[in-house]
Design an enzyme around this catalytic site. Structure first.
Site, PDB file in Angstrom:
ATOM      1  N   LYS A 283     -89.877 -42.723  49.801  1.00 53.98           N
ATOM      2  CA  LYS A 283     -89.050 -41.922  50.793  1.00 53.98           C
ATOM      3  C   LYS A 283     -87.889 -42.578  51.616  1.00 53.98           C
ATOM      4  O   LYS A 283     -86.499 -42.582  51.403  1.00 53.98           O
ATOM      5  CB  LYS A 283     -88.802 -40.485  51.383  1.00 53.98           C
ATOM      6  CG  LYS A 283     -89.453 -39.517  49.243  1.00 53.98           C
ATOM      7  CD  LYS A 283     -89.534 -38.505  49.831  1.00 53.98           C
ATOM      8  CE  LYS A 283     -89.587 -37.643  48.882  1.00 53.98           C
ATOM      9  NZ  LYS A 283     -89.565 -35.857  49.292  1.00 53.98           N
TER      10      LYS A 283
ATOM     11  N   LYS B 284     -92.858 -42.529  38.365  1.00 54.68           N
ATOM     12  CA  LYS B 284     -93.412 -41.285  38.220  1.00 54.68           C
ATOM     13  C   LYS B 284     -91.988 -40.073  37.668  1.00 54.68           C
ATOM     14  O   LYS B 284     -91.131 -40.568  37.772  1.00 54.68           O
ATOM     15  CB  LYS B 284     -94.201 -40.239  38.724  1.00 54.68           C
ATOM     16  CG  LYS B 284     -93.594 -39.990  40.090  1.00 54.68           C
ATOM     17  CD  LYS B 284     -94.304 -39.525  40.897  1.00 54.68           C
ATOM     18  CE  LYS B 284     -93.046 -39.060  42.241  1.00 54.68           C
ATOM     19  NZ  LYS B 284     -93.919 -37.262  42.862  1.00 54.68           N
TER      20      LYS B 284
ATOM     21  N   LYS C 100     -87.810 -35.331  39.440  1.00 58.09           N
ATOM     22  CA  LYS C 100     -86.835 -34.143  38.772  1.00 58.09           C
ATOM     23  C   LYS C 100     -85.482 -35.098  40.010  1.00 58.09           C
ATOM     24  O   LYS C 100     -84.576 -34.889  39.732  1.00 58.09           O
ATOM     25  CB  LYS C 100     -87.389 -33.106  39.463  1.00 58.09           C
ATOM     26  CG  LYS C 100     -87.783 -32.889  40.900  1.00 58.09           C
ATOM     27  CD  LYS C 100     -87.883 -30.970  41.126  1.00 58.09           C
ATOM     28  CE  LYS C 100     -88.787 -30.508  41.852  1.00 58.09           C
ATOM     29  NZ  LYS C 100     -90.435 -31.067  42.271  1.00 58.09           N
TER      30      LYS C 100
END
Ligand code: TYM
Length: 337
Positions: free
Chosen positions: A121, A203, A206
């Protein structure tokens, strides 16, 4: 009736949370939410919308508010029953942030630096590598440890965060005596790692910018089938699981998680058939699973007053549990309460 009831033992507790950072995906459903529902009969369940976690990435206030409501409505739509399980919104229970401080002072910089999600991130949001992004696993440990759960149903991507929560609990207990239960992860055999339909090495998420990469739990039937038709496969035209066939393997994994069929059964079912038939079958089966959830979601989201009543009640029940652990931890550390 569960074994627990037969032997009159108190039920074991399960706890888990989901971030309201966009509409949950098929990955969230198969990796975690489906188990949340399955565990409801046998376990004493506590489930939350982890909204404090969402602001480690910049959020628009109105959109965040809407997404929190939607995520809560979705928990009801998948079949969680507020009479059986405690359903609440994390930010409404202040003990999460409070315990997080105590736990941060018992967590090492080095162990947080090793978290793969932090590395990913911070690379993706290089302009906003905030302290919350770094200490996020401590808040997650606090979410878990406050409720003394036996099990934490999550997808495979949360395993590392669960391990650090366990390490923190063991360390804290080692210094101050037994305060926290050390929980076990509860990861499904199939569906624990649903991959992107467009890049099966990543993966399903969303927050993916490519909307064809994920199936949102609120996508309509046509969209679901279209996204599966477009899913990346390979040129072999043979439905089988293999490391060099990540796209097809992912679709087989999804089909297996939704139908309960084994990989071998699926390979036999599609022997001699092309990817077109296979992708359509996966798309239709997923649409059959999500259609009733979407219809139920529409009913819940239309009734804001009902949602509000439920989440306030849920927060009261959650806080009663959380306070006990929080006070115990504070006293053990030496605070005067
Ligand atoms: P979140 O919101 O990213 O995801 C919610 C749950 O869905 C699982 N999941 C997946 N499973 C299979 N395949 C995928 N592609 C996939 N993507 C997501 C996740 O493993 C998770 O179980 N940090 C957590 C939220 C959290 C939490 C907690 C979880 C906060 N506090 C305490 C457990 C206990 C997160 O970001 O999940």
């Amino acid at each position: 009736m569960s074994d627990n009831n037969i032997t009159n033992q108190p039920k074991k507790r399960a706890l888990s949370c989901i971030q309201p950072s966009g509409t949950p995906t098929l990955g969230n459903y198969l990796g975690a939410l489906k188990n949340w529902v399955a565990m409801q009969e046998e376990f004493d369940c506590v489930y939350a919308i982890a909204d404090l976690h969402a602001i480690t990435v910049r959020q628009e206030p109105a959109k965040l508010r809407r997404q929190i409501h939607e995520a809560f409505a979705l928990l009801l739509a998948i079949g969680l029953d507020p009479e059986k399980s405690v359903l609440f919104i994390q930010a409404q229970v202040p003990e999460h942030a409070q315990l997080s401080w105590l736990l941060s002072c018992h967590t090492q910089f080095g162990e947080l630096s090793r978290m793969t999600q932090f590395k990913d991130k911070s690379a993706r949001h290089a302009d906003n590598v905030n302290a919350g992004l770094f200490t996020y696993p401590v808040l997650m440990a606090s979410d878990i440890l406050l409720y003394q759960p036996d099990y934490v149903p999550v997808g495979a991507d949360q395993k590392q965060h669960l391990e650090i929560a366990r390490d923190i609990a063991v360390r804290f207990n080692g210094i101050y005596g037994d305060v926290f239960k050390v929980p076990e992860p509860y990861i499904p055999k199939t569906g624990a790692r649903v991959m992107s339909l467009q890049d099966p090495t990543k993966k399903m998420s969303k927050s993916d910018e490519n909307i064809n990469g994920f199936i949102s739990m609120l996508d309509d039937r046509d969209t679901i089938i279209r996204k599966f038709k477009r899913a990346v496969t390979d040129s072999e035209a043979c439905v089988r699981v293999a490391p060099e066939k990540p796209g097809v393997s992912n679709l087989i994994g999804i089909y297996s998680a939704v139908t309960g069929k084994t990989e071998a059964e699926i390979e036999r079912e599609f022997e001699g058939k092309g990817y077109g038939d296979f992708k359509l079958a996966v798309g239709e089966t997923v649409a059959d699973t999500l259609d009733p959830i979407r219809a139920s979601f529409e009913r819940y989201i239309a009734d804001k007053a009902y949602l509000e009543e439920l989440y306030h009640k849920g927060a009261d029940s959650a806080e009663r549990l959380a306070r006990k652990t929080y006070f115990k931890a504070m006293k053990k550390v030496g605070y005067v309460l």
